[in-house]
Design an enzyme around this catalytic site. Sequence first.
Site, PDB file in Angstrom:
ATOM      1  N   ARG A 112     -30.464 -17.664  43.021  1.00  0.00           N
ATOM      2  CA  ARG A 112     -31.167 -16.401  42.582  1.00  0.00           C
ATOM      3  C   ARG A 112     -32.743 -16.774  43.118  1.00  0.00           C
ATOM      4  O   ARG A 112     -33.348 -17.512  42.539  1.00  0.00           O
ATOM      5  CB  ARG A 112     -31.133 -16.327  41.208  1.00  0.00           C
ATOM      6  CG  ARG A 112     -32.101 -14.974  40.806  1.00  0.00           C
ATOM      7  CD  ARG A 112     -32.023 -14.070  39.634  1.00  0.00           C
ATOM      8  NE  ARG A 112     -30.913 -13.347  39.806  1.00  0.00           N
ATOM      9  CZ  ARG A 112     -30.711 -12.477  38.553  1.00  0.00           C
ATOM     10  NH1 ARG A 112     -31.443 -12.150  37.687  1.00  0.00           N
ATOM     11  NH2 ARG A 112     -29.650 -11.781  38.716  1.00  0.00           N
ATOM     12  N   HIS A 139     -28.738  -7.631  46.154  1.00  0.00           N
ATOM     13  CA  HIS A 139     -27.926  -7.974  44.964  1.00  0.00           C
ATOM     14  C   HIS A 139     -26.478  -7.785  45.142  1.00  0.00           C
ATOM     15  O   HIS A 139     -25.876  -6.954  44.331  1.00  0.00           O
ATOM     16  CB  HIS A 139     -28.454  -7.375  43.873  1.00  0.00           C
ATOM     17  CG  HIS A 139     -28.192  -8.026  42.623  1.00  0.00           C
ATOM     18  ND1 HIS A 139     -27.380  -9.240  42.363  1.00  0.00           N
ATOM     19  CD2 HIS A 139     -28.317  -7.840  41.132  1.00  0.00           C
ATOM     20  CE1 HIS A 139     -27.430  -9.747  41.158  1.00  0.00           C
ATOM     21  NE2 HIS A 139     -27.875  -8.995  40.264  1.00  0.00           N
ATOM     22  N   GLN A 142     -23.794  -7.806  42.129  1.00  0.00           N
ATOM     23  CA  GLN A 142     -23.585  -6.718  41.213  1.00  0.00           C
ATOM     24  C   GLN A 142     -23.299  -5.541  41.814  1.00  0.00           C
ATOM     25  O   GLN A 142     -22.197  -4.806  41.018  1.00  0.00           O
ATOM     26  CB  GLN A 142     -25.277  -6.437  40.847  1.00  0.00           C
ATOM     27  CG  GLN A 142     -25.507  -4.996  39.928  1.00  0.00           C
ATOM     28  CD  GLN A 142     -24.849  -5.406  38.415  1.00  0.00           C
ATOM     29  OE1 GLN A 142     -25.291  -6.518  37.951  1.00  0.00           O
ATOM     30  NE2 GLN A 142     -24.090  -4.700  38.094  1.00  0.00           N
ATOM     31  N   ASP A 231     -31.803   1.833  38.625  1.00  0.00           N
ATOM     32  CA  ASP A 231     -32.278   0.468  37.856  1.00  0.00           C
ATOM     33  C   ASP A 231     -33.687   0.617  37.842  1.00  0.00           C
ATOM     34  O   ASP A 231     -34.417   1.559  37.839  1.00  0.00           O
ATOM     35  CB  ASP A 231     -32.052  -0.409  39.428  1.00  0.00           C
ATOM     36  CG  ASP A 231     -32.611  -1.636  39.217  1.00  0.00           C
ATOM     37  OD1 ASP A 231     -32.340  -2.183  38.075  1.00  0.00           O
ATOM     38  OD2 ASP A 231     -32.675  -2.659  40.191  1.00  0.00           O
ATOM     39  N   CYS A 270     -27.420  -1.677  36.493  1.00  0.00           N
ATOM     40  CA  CYS A 270     -27.089  -3.008  36.536  1.00  0.00           C
ATOM     41  C   CYS A 270     -27.440  -3.648  35.393  1.00  0.00           C
ATOM     42  O   CYS A 270     -27.125  -4.955  34.971  1.00  0.00           O
ATOM     43  CB  CYS A 270     -27.558  -3.594  37.929  1.00  0.00           C
ATOM     44  SG  CYS A 270     -29.439  -3.412  37.856  1.00  0.00           S
ATOM     45  N   ARG A 298     -19.052  -8.167  36.096  1.00  0.00           N
ATOM     46  CA  ARG A 298     -19.647  -9.289  36.843  1.00  0.00           C
ATOM     47  C   ARG A 298     -18.777 -10.526  36.900  1.00  0.00           C
ATOM     48  O   ARG A 298     -18.661 -11.272  37.849  1.00  0.00           O
ATOM     49  CB  ARG A 298     -21.235  -9.600  36.515  1.00  0.00           C
ATOM     50  CG  ARG A 298     -22.188  -8.501  36.736  1.00  0.00           C
ATOM     51  CD  ARG A 298     -22.554  -8.469  37.873  1.00  0.00           C
ATOM     52  NE  ARG A 298     -23.094  -9.593  38.513  1.00  0.00           N
ATOM     53  CZ  ARG A 298     -24.213  -9.997  38.353  1.00  0.00           C
ATOM     54  NH1 ARG A 298     -25.303  -9.380  37.802  1.00  0.00           N
ATOM     55  NH2 ARG A 298     -24.778 -11.178  39.032  1.00  0.00           N
TER      56      ARG A 298
HETATM   57  N1  NVA Z   1     -34.016  -4.812  40.913  1.00  0.00           N
HETATM   58  C1  NVA Z   1     -33.863  -5.726  39.671  1.00  0.00           C
HETATM   59  C2  NVA Z   1     -32.501  -6.087  39.394  1.00  0.00           C
HETATM   60  C3  NVA Z   1     -32.449  -6.989  38.386  1.00  0.00           C
HETATM   61  C4  NVA Z   1     -30.875  -7.254  38.092  1.00  0.00           C
HETATM   62  C5  NVA Z   1     -34.785  -7.054  40.068  1.00  0.00           C
HETATM   63  O1  NVA Z   1     -34.824  -7.369  41.247  1.00  0.00           O
HETATM   64  O2  NVA Z   1     -35.450  -7.088  39.054  1.00  0.00           O
HETATM   65  N1   CP Z   2     -27.838  -7.539  36.429  1.00  0.00           N
HETATM   66  C1   CP Z   2     -28.206  -8.799  36.726  1.00  0.00           C
HETATM   67  O1   CP Z   2     -28.471  -9.328  37.651  1.00  0.00           O
HETATM   68  O2   CP Z   2     -28.635  -9.079  35.353  1.00  0.00           O
HETATM   69  P1   CP Z   2     -29.407 -10.466  35.239  1.00  0.00           P
HETATM   70  O3   CP Z   2     -30.589 -10.474  35.756  1.00  0.00           O
HETATM   71  O4   CP Z   2     -29.526 -10.588  33.675  1.00  0.00           O
HETATM   72  O5   CP Z   2     -28.689 -11.526  35.798  1.00  0.00           O
END
Ligand code: NVA
Ligand code: CP
Length: 313
Positions: A112, A139, A142, A231, A270, A298
């Site tokens: 990540r 992502h 997801q 989101d 998500c 997931r």
């Molecule tokens: N768009 C959000 C998704 C979190 C799972 C982020 O990048 O923070």
């Molecule tokens: N939706 C998602 O990726 O959640 P987290 O940031 O908790 O992993």
Amino acid sequence: MPHFIDFASVGKPALRAILDAAHARKAARRNADGSAWPKGRADADALLAGHVLAMIFERPSTRTRFSFDMGMRQLGGSAIVTTSTEMQLGRGETVADTARVLGRFVDAVMLRTASHATLIELADAAPVPVINGLSDISHPCQVLADIMTFEERSRRPVEGSCWAWLGDGNNMANSLIEAASVLNFDLRLGVPHGYDPDNGVLATACARGAAIDLVRSANDAVDCADVVVTDTWLSMGQDHAKEKLAAMLPFQVNAALMARAGQDAMFMHCLPAHRGEEVTDEVLDGPASAAWDEAENRLHVQKAILLWCLGAL
Ligand code: NVA
Ligand code: CP
């Protein structure tokens, strides 16, 4: 090397196989009377026994972290979880050197990252499969879980369905655009001016012949949608910006907007959600919400991704 970085490089047949495996493995963890197996019990075939996944987090996570760890346990393997700051990466060891070394210890790596370029650098040098656990650009894990959730709840394949995205043109929006173009579903993006998805992602999807419309009104976006998705308006690493929140407000998913989408439309998010901002409690906790199934899925979809990456699908 079968990396899981984006949908286009994996391709439609493999994505279909991953989705089918996810549905089948989820169903196989139920007894005949409908009761669920204990969550830590390995699948009957334990196909990844002896395999180890490394997970590196440059950003916080709840779902991604727990679902991958539990997924490896259920496949008979295990996971090592760390943050980049705890590794020599944090002291300047190059991403490529890190990749070469990790490849000597583990069977796959999930990252990540705050920068998609880091993911590509890792994948280019890694002698083992690399999985995109979220970047600033995409992502895909997801979005594949979202697609699984749609198929599960609607009991039909995703092809030909109609999705509406509301709010920020962020990493989730980019992956949904790519998914629509590879798995052939329609997508309407209701996004305010100035917050469009990535130009390159949109252009590539349109060149593939995708049915994608960018509209500036929430009502226009949700008309005829089978799925309404949103989101957070501020993704990880983005500062609180009053101007952005004001632009996003007309794109909030509330009961009135869901009513416009139609009785059978489902809502997806998500998570984590910012209740009262991009979605109201009424919608997130209401009967149309698939958010909790989405979170669970997931686990199931990522088990199938891991099997594909490790040649076991
Ligand atoms: N768009 C959000 C998704 C979190 C799972 C982020 O990048 O923070
Ligand atoms: N939706 C998602 O990726 O959640 P987290 O940031 O908790 O992993």
